[in-house]
Each structure stands twice: as C-alpha cells, then as structure tokens.
Design a protein around this motif. Structure first.
Motif, PDB file in Angstrom:
ATOM      1  N   ASP A  49       5.706  19.058 -13.851  1.00  0.00           N
ATOM      2  CA  ASP A  49       5.159  18.264 -14.953  1.00  0.00           C
ATOM      3  C   ASP A  49       4.667  16.911 -14.459  1.00  0.00           C
ATOM      4  OD1 ASP A  49       5.875  20.172 -17.038  1.00  0.00           O
ATOM      5  OD2 ASP A  49       7.950  19.578 -16.652  1.00  0.00           O
ATOM      6  N   PRO A  50       3.392  16.821 -14.058  1.00  0.00           N
ATOM      7  CA  PRO A  50       2.872  15.537 -13.589  1.00  0.00           C
ATOM      8  C   PRO A  50       2.890  14.495 -14.706  1.00  0.00           C
ATOM      9  CG  PRO A  50       1.081  17.086 -13.966  1.00  0.00           C
ATOM     10  CD  PRO A  50       2.356  17.873 -14.090  1.00  0.00           C
ATOM     11  N   LEU A  51       3.051  13.245 -14.332  1.00  0.00           N
ATOM     12  CA  LEU A  51       3.026  12.162 -15.304  1.00  0.00           C
ATOM     13  C   LEU A  51       1.652  12.109 -15.966  1.00  0.00           C
ATOM     14  CD1 LEU A  51       4.548   9.617 -16.415  1.00  0.00           C
ATOM     15  CD2 LEU A  51       3.369   8.316 -14.619  1.00  0.00           C
ATOM     16  N   ARG A  52       1.643  12.046 -17.286  1.00  0.00           N
ATOM     17  CA  ARG A  52       0.390  11.893 -18.023  1.00  0.00           C
ATOM     18  C   ARG A  52       0.084  10.401 -18.154  1.00  0.00           C
ATOM     19  NH1 ARG A  52       3.275  15.266 -21.344  1.00  0.00           N
ATOM     20  NH2 ARG A  52       3.261  13.739 -23.049  1.00  0.00           N
ATOM     21  N   ALA A  63       0.824  -1.211   0.000  1.00  0.00           N
ATOM     22  CA  ALA A  63       0.000   0.000   0.000  1.00  0.00           C
ATOM     23  C   ALA A  63       0.858   1.262   0.000  1.00  0.00           C
ATOM     24  CB  ALA A  63      -0.962  -0.011   1.193  1.00  0.00           C
ATOM     25  N   PRO A  64       1.843   1.410   0.924  1.00  0.00           N
ATOM     26  CA  PRO A  64       2.694   2.604   0.851  1.00  0.00           C
ATOM     27  C   PRO A  64       3.528   2.666  -0.429  1.00  0.00           C
ATOM     28  CG  PRO A  64       3.461   1.089   2.566  1.00  0.00           C
ATOM     29  CD  PRO A  64       2.110   0.635   2.148  1.00  0.00           C
ATOM     30  N   GLU A  65       3.877   1.511  -1.001  1.00  0.00           N
ATOM     31  CA  GLU A  65       4.619   1.514  -2.266  1.00  0.00           C
ATOM     32  C   GLU A  65       3.772   2.103  -3.388  1.00  0.00           C
ATOM     33  OE1 GLU A  65       5.975   0.276  -6.157  1.00  0.00           O
ATOM     34  OE2 GLU A  65       4.132  -0.427  -5.213  1.00  0.00           O
ATOM     35  N   ARG A  66       2.489   1.747  -3.400  1.00  0.00           N
ATOM     36  CA  ARG A  66       1.589   2.306  -4.410  1.00  0.00           C
ATOM     37  C   ARG A  66       1.445   3.815  -4.233  1.00  0.00           C
ATOM     38  NH1 ARG A  66       2.332  -1.803  -6.782  1.00  0.00           N
ATOM     39  NH2 ARG A  66       0.792  -3.332  -7.434  1.00  0.00           N
ATOM     40  N   VAL A  67       1.325   4.267  -2.988  1.00  0.00           N
ATOM     41  CA  VAL A  67       1.198   5.698  -2.718  1.00  0.00           C
ATOM     42  C   VAL A  67       2.449   6.443  -3.195  1.00  0.00           C
ATOM     43  CG1 VAL A  67       1.031   7.440  -0.899  1.00  0.00           C
ATOM     44  CG2 VAL A  67      -0.393   5.377  -0.793  1.00  0.00           C
ATOM     45  N   ARG A  83       4.523   5.510  -5.541  1.00  0.00           N
ATOM     46  CA  ARG A  83       4.521   5.506  -7.009  1.00  0.00           C
ATOM     47  C   ARG A  83       3.552   6.549  -7.562  1.00  0.00           C
ATOM     48  NH1 ARG A  83       2.264   0.522 -10.754  1.00  0.00           N
ATOM     49  NH2 ARG A  83       2.623   1.542 -12.776  1.00  0.00           N
ATOM     50  N   GLN A  84       2.387   6.660  -6.955  1.00  0.00           N
ATOM     51  CA  GLN A  84       1.357   7.556  -7.472  1.00  0.00           C
ATOM     52  C   GLN A  84       1.666   9.031  -7.249  1.00  0.00           C
ATOM     53  OE1 GLN A  84      -2.167   5.960  -5.598  1.00  0.00           O
ATOM     54  NE2 GLN A  84      -1.911   3.989  -6.646  1.00  0.00           N
ATOM     55  N   ALA A  85       2.720   9.317  -6.490  1.00  0.00           N
ATOM     56  CA  ALA A  85       3.139  10.712  -6.335  1.00  0.00           C
ATOM     57  C   ALA A  85       3.511  11.326  -7.686  1.00  0.00           C
ATOM     58  CB  ALA A  85       4.319  10.799  -5.369  1.00  0.00           C
ATOM     59  N   LEU A  86       3.869  10.484  -8.659  1.00  0.00           N
ATOM     60  CA  LEU A  86       4.203  10.979 -10.005  1.00  0.00           C
ATOM     61  C   LEU A  86       3.011  11.675 -10.661  1.00  0.00           C
ATOM     62  CD1 LEU A  86       6.206   7.918 -11.380  1.00  0.00           C
ATOM     63  CD2 LEU A  86       7.144  10.125 -10.691  1.00  0.00           C
ATOM     64  N   LEU A  87       1.806  11.299 -10.247  1.00  0.00           N
ATOM     65  CA  LEU A  87       0.610  11.925 -10.823  1.00  0.00           C
ATOM     66  C   LEU A  87       0.494  13.389 -10.433  1.00  0.00           C
ATOM     67  CD1 LEU A  87      -1.988   9.077 -10.161  1.00  0.00           C
ATOM     68  CD2 LEU A  87      -0.808   9.594 -12.316  1.00  0.00           C
ATOM     69  N   HIS A  88       1.179  13.754  -9.360  1.00  0.00           N
ATOM     70  CA  HIS A  88       1.109  15.131  -8.861  1.00  0.00           C
ATOM     71  C   HIS A  88       2.491  15.796  -8.876  1.00  0.00           C
ATOM     72  CE1 HIS A  88      -2.860  13.837  -7.562  1.00  0.00           C
ATOM     73  NE2 HIS A  88      -2.280  12.806  -6.967  1.00  0.00           N
ATOM     74  N   ARG A  89       3.388  15.249  -9.650  1.00  0.00           N
ATOM     75  CA  ARG A  89       4.759  15.758  -9.743  1.00  0.00           C
ATOM     76  C   ARG A  89       4.758  17.196 -10.255  1.00  0.00           C
ATOM     77  NH1 ARG A  89       8.073  12.198 -13.766  1.00  0.00           N
ATOM     78  NH2 ARG A  89       6.581  13.185 -15.194  1.00  0.00           N
TER      79      ARG A  89
END
Length: 281
Positions: free
Chosen positions: A164-167, A149-153, A155-161
C-alpha cells in the motif's frame, strides 16, 4: 523502556491518563505504589516511552481497571513501539521532525500545501541538496547538507511501499515552480521529476496559479496525515523544526482550509501543462 515517540505510544499514554482520572488517584500516589519515578511516568503519559511490561501491569493493577480496560491497554502496549518503516538518520533528525517522519511512515495518505518550495516528498536529491546549501543558517545540524539528499530518498520510499504505497496529494504555489533553487539544471531535473511523479496513480499534484494572488500563501507550509484508525494529524513547518497538531478540531479546520485551496487550484492535467511551460521557459 524504548524511548522515542510514536502514535501508538501517545495513544497508550492518553489511555493510561484516562484510566488514572477514572480511578480518582493522583499520579504521585501511583508512582509511589509501583515504585517508579516521576520522569518515567511522565514519559509514558506524553508518549515518549513505553514502560516495561512488569511496570505497566503493576500500574494497571493499582488503578484497578476492569478486565475489558486491561485488555484494551495490553493491546495498545503490544503495538506502541511499532514503526511501519525504519527511519534512517534518526539520531540526527530534529525531535519534532523525527516525530513527523515516524507518523508519516504509519499514514495511508498525505495532503500538503507549499507556498514557497517544492514539497520534501517530491524533491529530487539535487534540489534538496541545493536547498540545504542555500539555507545554511536555518539547517538543524551542521552536517545537514551532507545527508539531506539521502534522507529525502529514504522518506520517498513510502511512495513505493508494498503493498500500500502512501497516497500523496500536493498543492504547490506556482511561485515555488519558478523559484530558482540550485541553478537551471537542478530546476529542470526537479520539474521533470514532478511531471513523472504526476503519472503515478497514488500521486496527485495541483498548482495554485499566480492569478489567485496571495490565496495560497497565507496558509504557509503544512502536511495533513491521514491514518486508517483515527482522525489524523497536521505538521506545520517552522524555523525551529516544525509543530505537530493532533487536536481533532484543529485538524478538521486545517482540512477545511486545504479542501478550499484544492478547489481553487488548477486540475492535475492543467498543472502538468504549467510545469511543462515553466520548465521550457
């Protein structure tokens, strides 16, 4: 020598092998001349490690590269260890998956196709934890269920980078929406999460409807990564931790398959309606 592959190291290794072939020297000749080991040379060429500066410079000298070639190699050496985002739990992640995570942190865009599950980049912590608990025979390490679960969180930080957030453009088979992972509460929260994510400007979600039959299922689960400076790579999920492909023709073929799947999938607006309907059923 810092060990652990990155795209920068693999590009550097490929360039050094190109220079070696051009020089006409065998690897053993260079290894003997610079007084290094075969394993050190191999790790450099495969992109597993960046050599120390003094050794790197000595290798270039033995191969008698031009000033322009030396400058290009030195520039790659400088950035070979760069990672856009630190990877948490790196020591516990399977080698191939860690390579994917490092590559993903450098990507500007990601396109995925999932025939069975909600893609990892879009999973809630509850869904990820339930997935780990329900697949204990396939997990990569004994404590995977504790930190998935924390690993997914992380990783998903890239969505709010920033800046330039990850598309992300995800294709999800309708069956994945209906597969009960973790019980009703977990699934409702997961489906609500998809609806919220679909509102973000950098995230596009399309469902491959059941009406298309096995159209999306044959492709399995894969992620296409696009980078600002090259053709990209593809990561195929497997029982042994995944396989990355960087071959240009191979990546182009998978992109063609993904584009065809996207053309047959529901529109983003229709997708949200299907997710709402499944959530309410």
């Amino acid at each position: 020598m810092v060990v652990g592959t990155t795209r920068g190291k693999r590009k550097l290794g490929a360039l050094m092998e190109q220079y070696r072939e051009k020089s006409g020297l065998k690897a053993e000749q260079i290894i003997k001349e610079v007084r290094t080991t075969r394993s050190t040379w191999s790790r450099m060429i495969t992109g597993e490690a960046r050599p120390r500066w003094a050794l790197f410079f000595a290798i270039l000298a033995v191969m008698k590269v031009s000033d322009e070639e030396r400058e290009r190699a030195m520039m790659l050496w400088e950035v070979a260890d760069d990672e856009a985002v630190p990877i948490k739990h790196a020591n516990s992640l399977p080698k191939n998956y860690l390579r994917f995570r490092r590559d993903e942190s450098e990507a500007v865009a990601e396109r995925s196709a999932d025939a069975v599950l909600i893609p990892g980049m879009l999973q809630t912590a509850g869904y990820a934890a339930a997935l780990a608990a329900g697949s204990h025979l396939l997990v990569p390490t004994e404590d995977w269920d504790e930190w998935i679960a924390p690993e997914r969180v992380d990783r998903q930080a890239l969505l709010h980078r920033k800046p330039d957030p990850l598309r992300v453009h995800a294709l999800i088979d309708e069956a994945a929406l209906r597969r009960k992972i973790g019980g009703p509460d977990v699934m409702r929260a997961q489906l609500d999460h998809l609806i919220r994510l679909a509102e973000l400007p950098n995230i596009t979600i399309q469902v491959i409807p059941n009406g298309l039959g096995a159209y999306g299922a044959f492709a399995g689960n894969f992620v296409i990564l696009d980078f600002a400076d090259d053709l990209g790579s593809v990561y195929f999920e497997t029982l042994t931790g995944g396989v990355s492909v960087e071959d240009g023709d191979g990546v182009a073929k998978v992109r063609e398959v993904w584009d065809d799947m996207a053309a047959h999938a529901l529109s983003p607006a229709e997708t949200v309606e299907v997710v709402r309907a499944v959530r309410g059923s």
